[in-house]
Design a protein around this motif. Structure first.
Motif, PDB file in Angstrom:
ATOM      1  N   ALA A  81      -2.035  -0.321  16.624  1.00 28.93           N
ATOM      2  CA  ALA A  81      -3.250  -0.626  17.379  1.00 28.93           C
ATOM      3  C   ALA A  81      -4.112   0.615  17.514  1.00 28.93           C
ATOM      4  O   ALA A  81      -5.356   0.539  17.497  1.00 28.93           O
ATOM      5  CB  ALA A  81      -2.892  -1.182  18.745  1.00 28.93           C
ATOM      6  N   ALA A  82      -3.475   1.780  17.636  1.00 31.01           N
ATOM      7  CA  ALA A  82      -4.227   3.028  17.762  1.00 31.01           C
ATOM      8  C   ALA A  82      -5.016   3.349  16.501  1.00 31.01           C
ATOM      9  O   ALA A  82      -6.006   4.087  16.550  1.00 31.01           O
ATOM     10  CB  ALA A  82      -3.264   4.170  18.088  1.00 31.01           C
ATOM     11  N   LEU A  83      -4.603   2.791  15.379  1.00 26.08           N
ATOM     12  CA  LEU A  83      -5.295   3.046  14.113  1.00 26.08           C
ATOM     13  C   LEU A  83      -6.522   2.162  13.934  1.00 26.08           C
ATOM     14  O   LEU A  83      -7.276   2.332  12.973  1.00 26.08           O
ATOM     15  CB  LEU A  83      -4.331   2.825  12.937  1.00 26.08           C
ATOM     16  N   LEU A  84      -6.723   1.216  14.843  1.00 26.68           N
ATOM     17  CA  LEU A  84      -7.844   0.280  14.717  1.00 26.68           C
ATOM     18  C   LEU A  84      -9.125   0.796  15.354  1.00 26.68           C
ATOM     19  O   LEU A  84     -10.158   0.120  15.303  1.00 26.68           O
ATOM     20  CB  LEU A  84      -7.480  -1.059  15.364  1.00 26.68           C
ATOM     21  N   ALA A  85      -9.085   1.983  15.943  1.00 24.38           N
ATOM     22  CA  ALA A  85     -10.203   2.477  16.746  1.00 24.38           C
ATOM     23  C   ALA A  85     -11.537   2.444  16.005  1.00 24.38           C
ATOM     24  O   ALA A  85     -12.567   2.087  16.593  1.00 24.38           O
ATOM     25  CB  ALA A  85      -9.898   3.893  17.234  1.00 24.38           C
ATOM     26  N   ASP A  86     -11.541   2.813  14.745  1.00 24.35           N
ATOM     27  CA  ASP A  86     -12.796   2.896  13.988  1.00 24.35           C
ATOM     28  C   ASP A  86     -12.979   1.722  13.024  1.00 24.35           C
ATOM     29  O   ASP A  86     -13.782   1.788  12.098  1.00 24.35           O
ATOM     30  CB  ASP A  86     -12.844   4.219  13.208  1.00 24.35           C
ATOM     31  N   ILE A  87     -12.217   0.643  13.247  1.00 23.74           N
ATOM     32  CA  ILE A  87     -12.315  -0.537  12.386  1.00 23.74           C
ATOM     33  C   ILE A  87     -12.977  -1.662  13.171  1.00 23.74           C
ATOM     34  O   ILE A  87     -12.626  -1.914  14.329  1.00 23.74           O
ATOM     35  CB  ILE A  87     -10.909  -0.976  11.904  1.00 23.74           C
ATOM     36  N   ASP A  88     -13.922  -2.327  12.551  1.00 27.47           N
ATOM     37  CA  ASP A  88     -14.621  -3.425  13.206  1.00 27.47           C
ATOM     38  C   ASP A  88     -13.714  -4.655  13.243  1.00 27.47           C
ATOM     39  O   ASP A  88     -13.454  -5.279  12.223  1.00 27.47           O
ATOM     40  CB  ASP A  88     -15.916  -3.745  12.458  1.00 27.47           C
ATOM     41  N   ASN A 110       0.932  -4.179   5.432  1.00 24.50           N
ATOM     42  CA  ASN A 110       1.849  -3.052   5.268  1.00 24.50           C
ATOM     43  C   ASN A 110       1.759  -2.131   6.482  1.00 24.50           C
ATOM     44  O   ASN A 110       0.718  -1.543   6.760  1.00 24.50           O
ATOM     45  CB  ASN A 110       1.471  -2.292   3.990  1.00 24.50           C
ATOM     46  N   SER A 111       2.847  -1.989   7.223  1.00 26.75           N
ATOM     47  CA  SER A 111       2.827  -1.195   8.451  1.00 26.75           C
ATOM     48  C   SER A 111       2.792   0.306   8.165  1.00 26.75           C
ATOM     49  O   SER A 111       2.685   1.106   9.102  1.00 26.75           O
ATOM     50  CB  SER A 111       4.040  -1.530   9.326  1.00 26.75           C
ATOM     51  N   TRP A 112       2.860   0.687   6.889  1.00 30.03           N
ATOM     52  CA  TRP A 112       2.723   2.093   6.524  1.00 30.03           C
ATOM     53  C   TRP A 112       1.277   2.458   6.209  1.00 30.03           C
ATOM     54  O   TRP A 112       0.974   3.625   5.982  1.00 30.03           O
ATOM     55  CB  TRP A 112       3.593   2.405   5.300  1.00 30.03           C
ATOM     56  N   TRP A 113       0.406   1.465   6.155  1.00 31.69           N
ATOM     57  CA  TRP A 113      -0.982   1.724   5.801  1.00 31.69           C
ATOM     58  C   TRP A 113      -1.674   2.621   6.813  1.00 31.69           C
ATOM     59  O   TRP A 113      -1.363   2.605   8.006  1.00 31.69           O
ATOM     60  CB  TRP A 113      -1.753   0.411   5.700  1.00 31.69           C
ATOM     61  N   MET A 114      -2.670   3.350   6.310  1.00 28.95           N
ATOM     62  CA  MET A 114      -3.552   4.151   7.149  1.00 28.95           C
ATOM     63  C   MET A 114      -4.830   3.346   7.409  1.00 28.95           C
ATOM     64  O   MET A 114      -5.033   2.292   6.814  1.00 28.95           O
ATOM     65  CB  MET A 114      -3.850   5.486   6.464  1.00 28.95           C
ATOM     66  N   PRO A 115      -5.708   3.833   8.317  1.00 34.72           N
ATOM     67  CA  PRO A 115      -6.870   3.024   8.711  1.00 34.72           C
ATOM     68  C   PRO A 115      -7.703   2.467   7.560  1.00 34.72           C
ATOM     69  O   PRO A 115      -8.111   1.300   7.599  1.00 34.72           O
ATOM     70  CB  PRO A 115      -7.676   4.008   9.566  1.00 34.72           C
TER      71      PRO A 115
END
Length: 554
Positions: free
Chosen positions: A153-160, A126-131
């Motif tokens: 891609a900017a929302l992936l910063a704190d995701i492993d 879902n492209s509306w999802w948050m991190p």
């Protein structure tokens, strides 16, 4: 003069000719995952095979955006190149997951088809999802590759993402396609009931579940759309040929991670040679209307909220919408009042408006109501579509007679394999003989389905069952009401009380007493909301247009 009875007879004759012995869409009974059900005798087995076949459409438009045109030939070349890159550079093989997290764009479509050609499972996140939600989706689906646009891609910063190859739409995908230009289209050997796609349910309550769709599911949807084209041709006396491209042009306005856009638009259009006109960005009535005019769009399946926004648009007559000959409401419930307003306002809706009922778990529509049915039987969602069986069952799983309310249960080649990595949820939703318990309540009347509400939305007021849908559709008919939602709120004596959140139209004046009087004149006393909240703020909705009830209160 042609009477309704004559039209119905012609329709029945066309269905018999197409689906009977020797017909192109001949129906036969076969075992599917341990249960015998109707299927089409002549059908494909691998979704990826559609890409190679689509080269027959050559330089016809497949995907059109505001500033790009991609032909079938160009698309097939790009799919071949990207699939080769995913296989050779990232090790993607049959059964691996390729996740897609991006706004609607041609690269999303190319990546989906590349996954299919490798026998991989495309995961529409879902492209509306948050991190936090993205992290859940990635951990749950465990993709080998994630294809993402710059914004996500900017929302992936704190995701492993150490175990995932992350490829960007703007940079990696074009470079990989260019690097592998001229590659031969890969083809994977898959079984008919191998997985093809994971799409996540709306998640209006609890965490989203991943509906796992098979090769069979998607190809059954393709054949249903081919059948619909053949039916239209037979009914109007036109010739039908699967070797000639369809001239129809379809407007895509819903997210690609939803069955309305992916399974029922992007996928079958590749098989029929039609054009997908892809709308990008937040919905804006002016832009949509301009796109319909410019691209001579013939077919549009709109979320009811989009249709409602068109009604509020003041300059509709400035656009040439004469090309639009098929207009469907999909993805969320719509009221009788909304349909009436659409017919009154838009000439194309008078002759082309249809409604349907479907679920992510079912890949496509369960039932479809024609224009004539909507006028003759207001509130109906029509009859089950090709090869779909519908039963209304009581809490013990027993079928109830026509006219009796109960849970809508469905069995068909369209029903998902189950929920990805969730055996308990799958067992709760699908019976051993492959009947899907939808969680929706409804009634069958002369073979036509009418919904009365969702089990999860049920309000228990003093021992009485109250379904929000009935109340919402009543309030929708009030001229001052733009939209509304009805929920249950705690009550000391009754257990729950009925509460209504009402969004009023701009400039409309209405108060709680007037709305209460209006509802009391039309509904049983226990269904009349005891609490009201009147607002001008739109209701919160998810990506598929459904109201997010969780957290709503009056």
């Amino acid at each position: 003069m042609t009477t309704p009875a004559d039209a119905q007879q012609r329709l029945n004759e066309a269905i018999t000719r197409l689906t009977g012995p020797g017909g192109r869409f001949e129906i036969t009974a076969e075992e599917v995952l341990g249960a015998t059900m109707p299927v089409l005798r002549h059908r494909g087995r691998a979704v990826g095979d559609l890409v190679a076949a689509s080269r027959a459409w050559k330089d016809r438009d497949y995907l059109v955006t505001a500033d790009r045109r991609i032909s079938y030939e160009q698309h097939a070349d790009a799919v071949a190149a990207l699939a080769t890159a995913l296989r050779d550079e990232y090790g993607v093989v049959r059964g691996d997951r390729v996740a897609l997290l991006a706004a609607n764009c041609p690269e999303w479509v190319t990546a989906f088809w590349a996954a299919q050609c490798l026998g991989a499972v495309a995961v529409g996140l879902n492209s509306w999802w948050m991190p936090r939600e993205i992290e859940y989706g990635l951990r749950h689906s465990r993709p080998r590759v994630l294809i993402v646009d710059a914004k996500r891609a900017a929302l992936l910063a704190d995701i492993d993402t150490a175990e995932i190859a992350v490829l960007t739409v703007e940079d990696h995908v074009p470079r990989l396609v260019a690097a592998h230009s001229g590659a031969e289209l890969p083809r994977a050997e898959v079984d008919e009931d191998d997985p093809s796609v994971i799409l996540y349910t709306s998640g209006t309550s609890g965490r989203p579940k991943g509906a796992l769709h098979s090769q069979r599911n998607l190809l059954a949807v393709v054949d249903y759309h081919r059948f619909s084209d053949a039916m239209a041709a037979a009914f109007t006396g036109r010739a039908y040929s699967e070797t000639e491209p369809s001239p129809l042009r379809y407007l895509l306005t819903s997210p690609l991670f939803h069955i309305a856009s992916l399974h029922n638009l992007v996928v079958p259009r590749l098989a029929t040679g039609s054009t997908v006109v892809m709308y990008q960005g937040a919905f804006a009535a002016d832009t949509v209307l301009g796109l319909i005019e410019r691209e001579r769009v013939t077919n549009w399946g709109a979320v009811p909220t989009m249709a409602a926004r068109l009604l509020e648009h003041g300059d509709i007559d400035n656009y040439d919408l004469s090309s639009l000959t098929a207009f469907a409401l999909a993805s969320a419930p719509s009221s009788i009042a909304l349909k009436d307003r659409l017919r009154q306002r838009f000439p194309f809706a008078r002759d082309a408006l249809v409604d349907s009922y479907g679920l992510t778990e079912c890949s496509t529509a369960i039932a479809v109501a024609t224009t004539a049915e909507l006028e003759q039987y207001p509130g109906t969602l029509g009859r089950p579509i090709l090869t779909v069986s519908v039963e209304i069952r009581d809490p013990f799983g027993e079928r109830v007679p026509d006219g009796t309310e109960g849970e809508v249960c469905v069995r068909s080649p369209f029903v998902m394999l189950g929920y990805w990595a969730d055996e308990a949820a799958t067992a709760a939703a699908i019976t051993p003989d492959r009947w899907l318990r939808t969680g929706d309540f409804g009634v069958l009347e002369d073979g036509r389905l009418r919904l009365t509400g969702r089990r999860s939305d049920l309000i228990l007021r003093g021992g009485e069952n109250v379904y929000p849908t009935e109340i919402e559709q009543c309030l929708d008919e009030h001229p001052a009401v733009a939209e509304c939602a009805v929920v249950g709120v705690p009550h000391e004596d009754l257990g729950q009380e009925v509460a209504a959140i009402v969004v009023v139209r701009p400039g409309a004046g209405v108060d709680e007493a007037q709305l209460h009087e209006y509802a009391a004149a039309r509904l049983s006393y226990y269904k009349v909301p005891g609490r009201w909240r009147i607002t001008s703020e739109p209701l919160p909705r998810n990506a598929t247009g459904k109201v997010i009830r969780r957290g709503l209160t009056a």
